[in-house]
Scaffold this motif. Structure first.
Motif, PDB file in Angstrom:
ATOM      1  N   VAL A  84       9.154  -8.751  41.975  1.00  0.00           N
ATOM      2  CA  VAL A  84       9.159  -9.862  42.932  1.00  0.00           C
ATOM      3  C   VAL A  84      10.337  -9.671  43.885  1.00  0.00           C
ATOM      4  O   VAL A  84      11.480  -9.503  43.434  1.00  0.00           O
ATOM      5  N   VAL A  85      10.071  -9.699  45.183  1.00  0.00           N
ATOM      6  CA  VAL A  85      11.094  -9.518  46.197  1.00  0.00           C
ATOM      7  C   VAL A  85      11.204 -10.784  47.034  1.00  0.00           C
ATOM      8  O   VAL A  85      10.183 -11.351  47.454  1.00  0.00           O
ATOM      9  N   ALA A  86      12.437 -11.238  47.274  1.00  0.00           N
ATOM     10  CA  ALA A  86      12.682 -12.390  48.148  1.00  0.00           C
ATOM     11  C   ALA A  86      13.968 -12.137  48.925  1.00  0.00           C
ATOM     12  O   ALA A  86      15.059 -12.193  48.356  1.00  0.00           O
ATOM     13  N   ALA A  87      13.840 -11.805  50.202  1.00  0.00           N
ATOM     14  CA  ALA A  87      15.003 -11.592  51.072  1.00  0.00           C
ATOM     15  C   ALA A  87      15.986 -10.591  50.470  1.00  0.00           C
ATOM     16  O   ALA A  87      17.189 -10.821  50.444  1.00  0.00           O
ATOM     17  N   TYR A  88      15.467  -9.483  49.982  1.00  0.00           N
ATOM     18  CA  TYR A  88      16.320  -8.453  49.395  1.00  0.00           C
ATOM     19  C   TYR A  88      17.145  -7.752  50.469  1.00  0.00           C
ATOM     20  O   TYR A  88      18.317  -7.432  50.274  1.00  0.00           O
ATOM     21  N   GLY A  89      16.535  -7.489  51.619  1.00  0.00           N
ATOM     22  CA  GLY A  89      17.265  -6.849  52.704  1.00  0.00           C
ATOM     23  C   GLY A  89      17.101  -5.349  52.770  1.00  0.00           C
ATOM     24  O   GLY A  89      17.794  -4.681  53.544  1.00  0.00           O
ATOM     25  N   ARG A  90      16.200  -4.801  51.961  1.00  0.00           N
ATOM     26  CA  ARG A  90      15.910  -3.374  52.003  1.00  0.00           C
ATOM     27  C   ARG A  90      14.399  -3.161  51.927  1.00  0.00           C
ATOM     28  O   ARG A  90      13.689  -3.942  51.288  1.00  0.00           O
ATOM     29  N   ILE A  91      13.931  -2.091  52.557  1.00  0.00           N
ATOM     30  CA  ILE A  91      12.514  -1.727  52.495  1.00  0.00           C
ATOM     31  C   ILE A  91      12.293  -0.861  51.262  1.00  0.00           C
ATOM     32  O   ILE A  91      13.000   0.124  51.047  1.00  0.00           O
ATOM     33  N   LEU A  92      11.318  -1.216  50.432  1.00  0.00           N
ATOM     34  CA  LEU A  92      11.051  -0.463  49.213  1.00  0.00           C
ATOM     35  C   LEU A  92      10.235   0.787  49.533  1.00  0.00           C
ATOM     36  O   LEU A  92       9.218   0.723  50.220  1.00  0.00           O
ATOM     37  N   PRO A  93      10.657   1.954  49.036  1.00  0.00           N
ATOM     38  CA  PRO A  93       9.883   3.185  49.249  1.00  0.00           C
ATOM     39  C   PRO A  93       8.580   3.153  48.455  1.00  0.00           C
ATOM     40  O   PRO A  93       8.417   2.363  47.501  1.00  0.00           O
TER      41      PRO A  93
END
Length: 307
Positions: A84-93
């Motif tokens: 789950v991602v919420a405003a992580y600030g990085r694009i996941l490869p």
């Protein structure tokens, strides 16, 4: 469900708290590296998500890169069913996106496909939207372009700032996330492709957005002011040798025939300035260079404007 959570700022905290309260096994949290704070930048401040995770005894990982294999190895060891991602600030490869069997989902603070990008709440306010919301979506290689699982809408009051909308969307996102994860576990979650032809962008904010152009309409300026709080904040130099920051305003009913940028009145109720469409905009809160944010009345007590 066994979940890895990825997030960084305050916006993401209600989502993490919601997953924990719902009884999910949050086995690890990824957050951006701590940032130096203080006058001499010699103290590191943990991210809000890191602080929340630490309070619950959840392991925290703060990789500086996601493409060197380290983060992938850590995720494989954690073996989450869902990320789950919420405003992580990085694009996941792509290799991370493909890892969890239930996929990677994102809590995004707009009604996609509108406002893809880094600052969706700000741009919804700057552009005078009457409503916004939260989207839970499957993550894809392209930015904020994945299939939609769930959405919920909220009204934007014409007087509220982005700070108010941010806090409401953060709470809304946490509640919608818990509901969505339950549907994923039950196999009842929807999957709706986005209409990419309707996509709009919400790029990162910069100081170049700050200066007020008084030839614009009163509504445009009012929306700019409330959409850039607290940073970078709007600024004007029409009544000060150095630009002052403007944090709060309201539009008056009466009009004016004065030139745009003319200060028409300045008193305890605020500073009234002529706009390009003949409307008067009243400045309610501002900040002098090197000073603190204060009411217009307090500002005028130390910086009188002579009309």
């Amino acid at each position: 469900m066994r979940i890895v959570f990825m997030g960084t700022p305050d916006f993401a905290v209600p989502s993490l708290e919601g997953l924990i309260s719902a009884g999910h096994e949050v086995c690890g949290v990824f957050s951006q590296p701590d940032k130096p704070v203080g006058r001499h930048q010699n103290k590191l401040q943990p991210t809000p998500v890191k602080s929340c995770a630490a309070a619950h005894g959840i392991p925290v990982y703060q990789p500086t890169k996601l493409r060197d294999g380290t983060a992938l190895a850590q995720l494989r060891e954690l073996a989450p069913e869902l990320v789950v991602v919420a405003a992580y600030g990085r694009i996941l490869p792509d290799d991370i996106l493909a890892l969890p069997p239930m996929g990677c989902i994102n809590v995004h603070s707009s009604l996609l496909p509108k406002y893809r990008g880094a600052a969706p709440i700000n741009w919804a306010v700057i552009r005078g939207e009457k409503e916004t919301g939260v989207t839970i979506m499957y993550m894809a290689g392209e930015l904020d372009a994945g299939d939609i699982i769930a959405q919920e809408t909220t009204h934007i009051d014409p007087e509220e700032t982005v700070e108010n909308v941010h806090d409401r969307l953060a709470d809304l996102g946490g509640r919608l996330l818990v509901q969505t994860v339950a549907e994923l576990a039950a196999g009842t979650a929807r999957r709706i492709p986005q209409d990419h032809s309707q996509a709009t962008l919400a790029p990162m904010l910069s100081r170049e957005l700050s200066p007020i152009d008084w030839s614009r309409s009163g509504w445009d300026i009012h929306n700019q002011i409330r959409g850039l709080v607290p940073w970078p904040a709007t600024s004007t130099d029409i009544f000060s040798a150095e630009p002052v920051k403007v944090f709060k305003s309201t539009l008056l009913d009466q009009g004016t025939d004065k030139q745009p940028g003319t200060v028409v009145a300045a008193g305890k109720e605020g500073i009234d300035v002529a706009c390009g469409d003949g409307r008067l905009l009243r400045i309610l809160e501002l900040q002098a260079p090197g000073g603190k944010r204060m009411s217009a009345a307090s500002y005028l007590a130390g910086h009188p404007i002579h009309l």
